[in-house]
Design a protein around this motif. Structure first.
Motif, mmCIF file in Angstrom:
data_model
loop_
_atom_site.group_PDB
_atom_site.id
_atom_site.type_symbol
_atom_site.label_atom_id
_atom_site.label_comp_id
_atom_site.label_asym_id
_atom_site.label_seq_id
_atom_site.Cartn_x
_atom_site.Cartn_y
_atom_site.Cartn_z
ATOM 1 N N HIS A 82 0.830 -1.205 0.000
ATOM 2 C CA HIS A 82 0.000 0.000 0.000
ATOM 3 C C HIS A 82 0.867 1.257 0.000
ATOM 4 O O HIS A 82 1.946 1.272 0.580
ATOM 5 C CB HIS A 82 -0.880 0.036 1.253
ATOM 6 N N VAL A 83 0.336 2.310 -0.628
ATOM 7 C CA VAL A 83 1.050 3.584 -0.552
ATOM 8 C C VAL A 83 0.372 4.459 0.508
ATOM 9 O O VAL A 83 -0.796 4.282 0.830
ATOM 10 C CB VAL A 83 1.038 4.306 -1.917
ATOM 11 N N MET A 84 1.134 5.388 1.044
ATOM 12 C CA MET A 84 0.633 6.321 2.048
ATOM 13 C C MET A 84 -0.450 7.204 1.438
ATOM 14 O O MET A 84 -0.278 7.749 0.359
ATOM 15 C CB MET A 84 1.809 7.165 2.549
ATOM 16 N N ASP A 85 -1.576 7.333 2.149
ATOM 17 C CA ASP A 85 -2.673 8.163 1.641
ATOM 18 C C ASP A 85 -3.054 9.157 2.735
ATOM 19 O O ASP A 85 -3.851 8.854 3.621
ATOM 20 C CB ASP A 85 -3.859 7.268 1.250
ATOM 21 N N GLU A 86 -2.433 10.365 2.678
ATOM 22 C CA GLU A 86 -2.615 11.357 3.749
ATOM 23 C C GLU A 86 -4.068 11.820 3.854
ATOM 24 O O GLU A 86 -4.581 12.048 4.949
ATOM 25 C CB GLU A 86 -1.700 12.572 3.507
ATOM 26 N N ASP A 87 -4.730 11.946 2.715
ATOM 27 C CA ASP A 87 -6.118 12.414 2.794
ATOM 28 C C ASP A 87 -7.010 11.383 3.473
ATOM 29 O O ASP A 87 -7.929 11.729 4.214
ATOM 30 C CB ASP A 87 -6.668 12.740 1.405
ATOM 31 N N TYR A 88 -6.715 10.120 3.240
ATOM 32 C CA TYR A 88 -7.498 9.080 3.906
ATOM 33 C C TYR A 88 -7.279 9.134 5.420
ATOM 34 O O TYR A 88 -8.227 9.034 6.206
ATOM 35 C CB TYR A 88 -7.126 7.699 3.350
ATOM 36 N N LEU A 89 -6.019 9.354 5.805
ATOM 37 C CA LEU A 89 -5.724 9.480 7.239
ATOM 38 C C LEU A 89 -6.444 10.698 7.823
ATOM 39 O O LEU A 89 -6.983 10.638 8.936
ATOM 40 C CB LEU A 89 -4.209 9.608 7.457
ATOM 41 N N ARG A 90 -6.488 11.792 7.055
ATOM 42 C CA ARG A 90 -7.198 12.984 7.528
ATOM 43 C C ARG A 90 -8.686 12.674 7.712
ATOM 44 O O ARG A 90 -9.295 13.069 8.706
ATOM 45 C CB ARG A 90 -7.017 14.126 6.519
ATOM 46 N N ALA A 91 -9.255 11.927 6.756
ATOM 47 C CA ALA A 91 -10.674 11.558 6.885
ATOM 48 C C ALA A 91 -10.897 10.765 8.165
ATOM 49 O O ALA A 91 -11.806 11.063 8.947
ATOM 50 C CB ALA A 91 -11.113 10.753 5.660
ATOM 51 N N LEU A 92 -10.033 9.757 8.394
ATOM 52 C CA LEU A 92 -10.183 8.961 9.617
ATOM 53 C C LEU A 92 -10.033 9.830 10.858
ATOM 54 O O LEU A 92 -10.656 9.580 11.894
ATOM 55 C CB LEU A 92 -9.152 7.827 9.651
ATOM 56 N N SER A 93 -9.200 10.859 10.750
ATOM 57 C CA SER A 93 -8.954 11.724 11.899
ATOM 58 C C SER A 93 -10.192 12.505 12.312
ATOM 59 O O SER A 93 -10.309 12.954 13.456
ATOM 60 C CB SER A 93 -7.807 12.704 11.591
ATOM 61 N N TYR A 94 -11.125 12.707 11.395
ATOM 62 C CA TYR A 94 -12.394 13.336 11.774
ATOM 63 C C TYR A 94 -13.313 12.366 12.510
ATOM 64 O O TYR A 94 -14.292 12.771 13.118
ATOM 65 C CB TYR A 94 -13.116 13.873 10.532
ATOM 66 N N GLY A 95 -12.964 11.058 12.442
ATOM 67 C CA GLY A 95 -13.745 10.066 13.167
ATOM 68 C C GLY A 95 -14.621 9.229 12.262
ATOM 69 O O GLY A 95 -15.532 9.751 11.622
ATOM 70 N N MET A 96 -14.338 7.943 12.191
ATOM 71 C CA MET A 96 -15.186 7.006 11.451
ATOM 72 C C MET A 96 -15.832 6.063 12.451
ATOM 73 O O MET A 96 -15.139 5.519 13.315
ATOM 74 C CB MET A 96 -14.362 6.213 10.423
ATOM 75 N N PRO A 97 -17.132 5.883 12.370
ATOM 76 C CA PRO A 97 -17.774 4.965 13.312
ATOM 77 C C PRO A 97 -17.227 3.552 13.136
ATOM 78 O O PRO A 97 -16.627 3.250 12.107
ATOM 79 C CB PRO A 97 -19.256 5.029 12.919
ATOM 80 N N PRO A 98 -17.432 2.697 14.121
ATOM 81 C CA PRO A 98 -17.080 1.288 13.920
ATOM 82 C C PRO A 98 -17.759 0.831 12.637
ATOM 83 O O PRO A 98 -18.931 1.117 12.423
ATOM 84 C CB PRO A 98 -17.694 0.567 15.132
ATOM 85 N N THR A 99 -17.018 0.148 11.788
ATOM 86 C CA THR A 99 -17.546 -0.171 10.464
ATOM 87 C C THR A 99 -17.100 -1.567 10.059
ATOM 88 O O THR A 99 -15.955 -1.958 10.282
ATOM 89 C CB THR A 99 -17.026 0.841 9.419
ATOM 90 N N GLY A 100 -18.042 -2.302 9.488
ATOM 91 C CA GLY A 100 -17.694 -3.582 8.888
ATOM 92 C C GLY A 100 -17.790 -3.450 7.382
ATOM 93 O O GLY A 100 -18.698 -2.790 6.872
ATOM 94 N N GLY A 101 -16.836 -4.051 6.660
ATOM 95 C CA GLY A 101 -16.860 -3.936 5.205
ATOM 96 C C GLY A 101 -16.443 -5.219 4.525
ATOM 97 O O GLY A 101 -15.773 -6.068 5.134
ATOM 98 N N LEU A 102 -16.863 -5.344 3.272
ATOM 99 C CA LEU A 102 -16.585 -6.575 2.531
ATOM 100 C C LEU A 102 -16.413 -6.283 1.054
ATOM 101 O O LEU A 102 -17.063 -5.402 0.504
ATOM 102 C CB LEU A 102 -17.762 -7.551 2.701
ATOM 103 N N GLY A 103 -15.521 -7.036 0.423
ATOM 104 C CA GLY A 103 -15.406 -6.983 -1.025
ATOM 105 C C GLY A 103 -15.494 -8.380 -1.589
ATOM 106 O O GLY A 103 -14.945 -9.322 -1.011
ATOM 107 N N PHE A 104 -16.189 -8.528 -2.701
ATOM 108 C CA PHE A 104 -16.200 -9.845 -3.351
ATOM 109 C C PHE A 104 -16.242 -9.681 -4.866
ATOM 110 O O PHE A 104 -16.821 -8.735 -5.393
ATOM 111 C CB PHE A 104 -17.346 -10.720 -2.832
#
Length: 487
Positions: free
Chosen positions: A436-458
């Motif tokens: 994976h590459v570093m994604d600063e914007d994604y980290l910033r998004a998480l920093s605002y707070g993401m609720p507990p989340t379950g996810g799946l890909g198929f």
RNA sequence: GGGGGUGUAGCUCAGUGGUAGAGCAUCUGCCUUUUAAGCAGGUGGUCGUAGGUUCGAUCCCUACCACCCUCACCA
């Protein structure tokens, strides 16, 4: 150049010109059709003696001098036509001589049954609807050259009716996925295909360039990080039917572009997702196959019972008799080598465990099995397991020895996520070109707070393979990626 | 990328060190309930591409191209 006397292409051109000379447009604009072919073929009771107008591709002709039998084909099936000289005018009978196998024609006349019991249309009027200038493959053996089948899918569809059934099943699958997720409160969204940073999976990307911005863009390898941004933004449940692109080898199970479905639900963990996923797969199987079964080649698997749930390390212990838990990296390396696992390119504890699993356990997981609690090291987007820090809250579903889905309790702690990205960067530095590459914007998004989340890909393609019994991913993708046509 | 296989008529396939065959399709003729319709006759191929061995290659050798299987990477 081939002799004109036998060249089918020349004869078809001649017939085309003959039609034009008669004042007939070989490519007219429309045709008033009263029935599709299967409606007539299956509706004899109420259509007997009535006049119908049908259209389709001329697939076979059996001439008897002053009479002809022929079959038309459309998407619904086939229907026989019967042309006799004394039932039509001279021009109509002569018109048939300018037809070739493969032409699209319109036929109107009365419905009757031949003495062999086949529902048939007795021709009163004939029309050419499109002249076919290229001959179809041989009627008995058909088209078997897989290269031509995939390059000219249109031809494959004309000649091999079971191909159309596979793609109808694919459409039904997607419809069932959407119906199920919609019903469970998921909102379908669209996220970028062109991304300045790629992420959400371990894979090499395709690279492209945007001229106006003069910047490098990547074709997405996953939509995961965007969907979780949406969870941060307040969407409760989202999903996307997502074309992903991975710049890797191609084989029976891999096409460079393929379709994934990813869904994310706030306030759920991976156990909840597991239950939901099982329901989803059963729902799809019922919709597409009419039963709670899947198909591996010729073998039909009943999936209605319980699906075992086995922690990954336990599955390895059961399969190999060796315990990889609580072992140092040197210890697992020794154990893995001992049972003949090739560890080339595997550097970390997690990668070694994963390799042992792939070789010794995965091929035997024929019936649906949830493998849970993967090493945290190889799960950089998943929360640490609440019972064991070295593991993640993750599961994969396996059927027929193949991974069908991959899910986490999504990592929401931005500091933890930053460390995972950094560790991935170190692996990239060590030569792992899928890290994976570093994604600063994604980290910033998480920093605002993401609720507990379950996810799946198929992956939809592999699921459709299991629903249709297809042996190759190319059988379930209408236009699979091919090398440019030679010569 | 490594290993194995395949490439001959429009399609499906035989075959041979002395420049090729079948079935279907196509063309001509006959045939008014057939269905892989039938019968009779005809046309159709630079045998994947480029080199090499040979008096002579579609066949043997080398390289290349394409596809399939398999291994590696991945979903």
């Amino acid at each position: 150049m081939a002799d004109e006397k036998s060249d089918p292409l020349v004869h078809r051109r001649e017939k085309l010109e003959r039609l034009r000379a008669k004042g007939i447009n070989p490519f007219p604009y429309r045709y008033d059709r009263t029935h599709k072919l299967a409606e007539v073929a299956g509706g004899f009771e109420h259509l007997e003696g009535k006049t119908v107008a049908v259209a389709g591709r001329l697939m076979s002709v059996r001439g008897h001098g002053k009479t002809m039998f022929f079959h038309l084909q459309d998407q619904t099936g086939k229907l026989q036509g019967y042309l006799r000289q004394d039932a039509v005018d001279e021009d109509t009978f002569a018109l048939f001589k300018d037809f070739d196998l493969g032409d699209i024609i319109g036929v109107s006349g009365e419905v009757f049954k031949t003495k062999t019991g086949e529902t048939t249309v007795k021709v009163r009027k004939l029309e050419i609807l499109a002249k076919s200038l290229l001959p179809l493959p041989e009627k008995w053996h058909g088209l078997t050259d897989v290269d031509i089948r995939f390059r000219r899918r249109y031809l494959d569809l004309i000649v091999n009716p079971e191909v159309m059934a596979i793609f109808a099943a694919r459409t039904k699958t997607l419809r069932a996925v959407r119906a199920f997720l919609d019903k469970h409160g998921f909102l379908e969204v669209e996220t970028p295909v062109l991304q300045p940073l790629y992420g959400g999976a371990a894979a090499r990307p395709f690279v492209t360039h945007h001229n106006a911005l003069d910047m490098r863009l990547y074709l997405r390898i996953a939509d995961e990080l965007y969907l979780k941004r949406l969870i941060v933004g307040g969407f409760d449940r989202v999903y996307e039917v997502c074309k992903d692109f991975r710049n890797e080898g191609m084989d029976r199970e891999h096409n460079p572009e393929f379709t994934m479905v990813e869904f994310y639900a706030a306030y759920l963990d991976y156990h909840d997702i597991m239950k939901l996923f099982r329901e989803l797969i059963l729902h799809i199987a019922r919709e597409v196959r009419g039963s709670e079964t899947l198909q591996l080649g010729e073998e039909v698997i009943d999936i209605s019972g319980e699906w075992p749930e086995v922690p990954l390390l336990e599955s390895i212990r059961t399969a190999t008799g060796r315990d990889f838990a609580n072992s140092s990296i040197d210890e697992v390396r020794r154990l893995a080598t001992e049972i003949g696992v090739d560890l080339t390119g595997k550097n970390t504890w997690g990668q070694i465990i994963d390799e042992v699993f792939s070789e010794k356990v995965q091929p035997n997981l024929v019936r649906p099995t949830f493998i849970t609690d993967h090493p945290r090291e190889i799960s950089p987007l998943a929360k640490a397991n609440r019972r064991d820090e070295t593991l993640a809250e993750r599961f994969e579903l396996f059927v027929g020895g193949k991974e069908i889905g991959n899910a986490f309790s999504e990592l929401s702690d931005p500091d933890d996520q930053r460390e995972r990205f950094e560790s991935q960067s170190r692996q990239a530095g060590a030569g792992d070109d899928e890290a994976h590459v570093m994604d600063e914007d994604y980290l910033r998004a998480l920093s605002y707070g993401m609720p507990p989340t379950g996810g799946l890909g198929f992956g939809i393609d592999r699921l459709v393979m299991l629903l249709t019994g297809a042996a190759s991913i190319r059988e379930v993708i209408l236009f699979p990626t091919m090398r440019p046509e030679g010569t």
